[in-house]
Design a protein around this motif. Structure first.
Motif, PDB file in Angstrom:
ATOM      1  N   UNK A  55       0.850  -1.193   0.000  1.00  0.00           N
ATOM      2  CA  UNK A  55       0.000   0.000   0.000  1.00  0.00           C
ATOM      3  C   UNK A  55       0.886   1.243   0.000  1.00  0.00           C
ATOM      4  N   UNK A  56       0.440   2.325  -0.647  1.00  0.00           N
ATOM      5  CA  UNK A  56       1.266   3.538  -0.681  1.00  0.00           C
ATOM      6  C   UNK A  56       1.493   4.123   0.708  1.00  0.00           C
ATOM      7  N   UNK A  57       2.699   4.642   0.919  1.00  0.00           N
ATOM      8  CA  UNK A  57       3.063   5.273   2.187  1.00  0.00           C
ATOM      9  C   UNK A  57       3.459   6.728   1.936  1.00  0.00           C
ATOM     10  N   UNK A  58       3.463   7.568   2.972  1.00  0.00           N
ATOM     11  CA  UNK A  58       3.914   8.951   2.781  1.00  0.00           C
ATOM     12  C   UNK A  58       5.359   8.976   2.290  1.00  0.00           C
ATOM     13  N   UNK A  59       5.660   9.831   1.347  1.00  0.00           N
ATOM     14  CA  UNK A  59       7.019   9.927   0.836  1.00  0.00           C
ATOM     15  C   UNK A  59       7.943  10.431   1.937  1.00  0.00           C
ATOM     16  N   UNK A  60       9.156   9.892   1.964  1.00  0.00           N
ATOM     17  CA  UNK A  60      10.130  10.304   2.976  1.00  0.00           C
ATOM     18  C   UNK A  60      11.533  10.114   2.426  1.00  0.00           C
ATOM     19  N   UNK A  61      12.508  10.508   3.208  1.00  0.00           N
ATOM     20  CA  UNK A  61      13.900  10.369   2.787  1.00  0.00           C
ATOM     21  C   UNK A  61      14.316   8.910   2.680  1.00  0.00           C
ATOM     22  N   UNK A  62      13.565   8.013   3.304  1.00  0.00           N
ATOM     23  CA  UNK A  62      13.885   6.583   3.264  1.00  0.00           C
ATOM     24  C   UNK A  62      13.111   5.837   2.173  1.00  0.00           C
ATOM     25  N   UNK A  63      12.299   6.549   1.392  1.00  0.00           N
ATOM     26  CA  UNK A  63      11.534   5.911   0.319  1.00  0.00           C
ATOM     27  C   UNK A  63      12.478   5.348  -0.735  1.00  0.00           C
ATOM     28  N   UNK A  64      12.202   4.124  -1.159  1.00  0.00           N
ATOM     29  CA  UNK A  64      13.065   3.430  -2.105  1.00  0.00           C
ATOM     30  C   UNK A  64      12.526   3.527  -3.526  1.00  0.00           C
ATOM     31  N   UNK A  65      13.398   3.212  -4.473  1.00  0.00           N
ATOM     32  CA  UNK A  65      12.963   3.133  -5.857  1.00  0.00           C
ATOM     33  C   UNK A  65      11.875   2.070  -5.990  1.00  0.00           C
TER      34      UNK A  65
END
Length: 234
Positions: A55-65
């Motif tokens: 499921x989509x999560x809030x974008x963050x600095x740890x978001x992966x490709x």
């Protein structure tokens, strides 16, 4: 005696022997390299499938490709970019990159899909729309490195026409720093144009296995030609 004669002919044809042995080894190594690439990409495709299933999560600095994320903010339709030379169903067109500003003055390029080219190269498509604050959902991708040539990678007038998908190059036309990944909108999203299915790689593991088979076949053919040439002299 015949075996000895063959060995003598091999020693006599040093250049042919050296050439054949070197390239047979090179072809075999290239074959195993393609198999290694196939295995590597197969593992990445598995990672891609796992990320896309979440499921989509809030974008963050740890978001992966390839992660599915959502973010809230505002498009800037006045400073869009058309990515040149994009083919869909045999037709020439563009990918639409629109800057999206979110969070604490953060920015990302959003891929809003494909649009066909006009009647001429100078007849750019109309990609304007009225922006309002909204939440968008999509998948993060890091465009593959390209071999860039020429002086004009970006045109000068909005919407810009770019010869590259690389955010690090395109952001030179902006005052802000953009995320080094691009967000591809989910199909059916507001302001989404023609959707192009997200694929992790152009060259699939199956193609790499095919290339490996070609290299191994070439090594066998070269070995056969070498043996034939030596036997003919024996």
């Amino acid at each position: 005696m015949k075996d000895l004669s063959t060995i003598e002919h091999i020693k006599h044809n040093k250049a042919l022997t050296a050439f054949s042995c070197v390239f047979i080894v090179v072809f075999i190594l290239l074959g195993f390299w393609q198999i290694e690439r196939a295995g590597f990409k197969a593992s990445l495709i598995q990672e891609f499938d796992l990320e896309q299933a979440k499921a989509p999560k809030p974008i963050s600095s740890s978001s992966l490709q390839w992660s599915r994320v959502y973010l809230e903010g505002l498009y800037d339709p006045t400073q869009q970019v058309l990515i040149d030379n994009q083919i869909k169903d045999g037709k020439v067109g563009y990918k639409i990159y629109t800057p999206f500003y979110y969070g604490q003055d953060q920015a990302i390029f959003v891929d809003r899909g494909w649009i066909s080219q006009g009647k001429t190269r100078n007849d750019l498509p109309n990609i304007n729309f009225k922006a309002s604050k909204l939440r968008i959902i999509g998948s993060l991708v890091k465009p593959e490195k390209e071999v860039l040539a020429g002086d004009e990678l970006l045109t000068n007038d909005w919407p810009l026409v770019s010869q590259t998908k690389s955010p690090s190059v395109i952001q030179d036309a902006y005052e802000k720093q953009f995320l080094n990944m691009v967000l591809i909108l989910d199909p059916g999203s507001l302001f989404m144009n023609e959707h192009v299915a997200l694929t992790p790689f152009v060259i699939t593991p199956t193609k790499h296995y095919g290339y490996a088979l070609q290299w191994f076949t070439m090594s066998l053919v070269l070995a056969g030609m070498f043996i034939y040439a030596i036997k003919r002299e024996s």
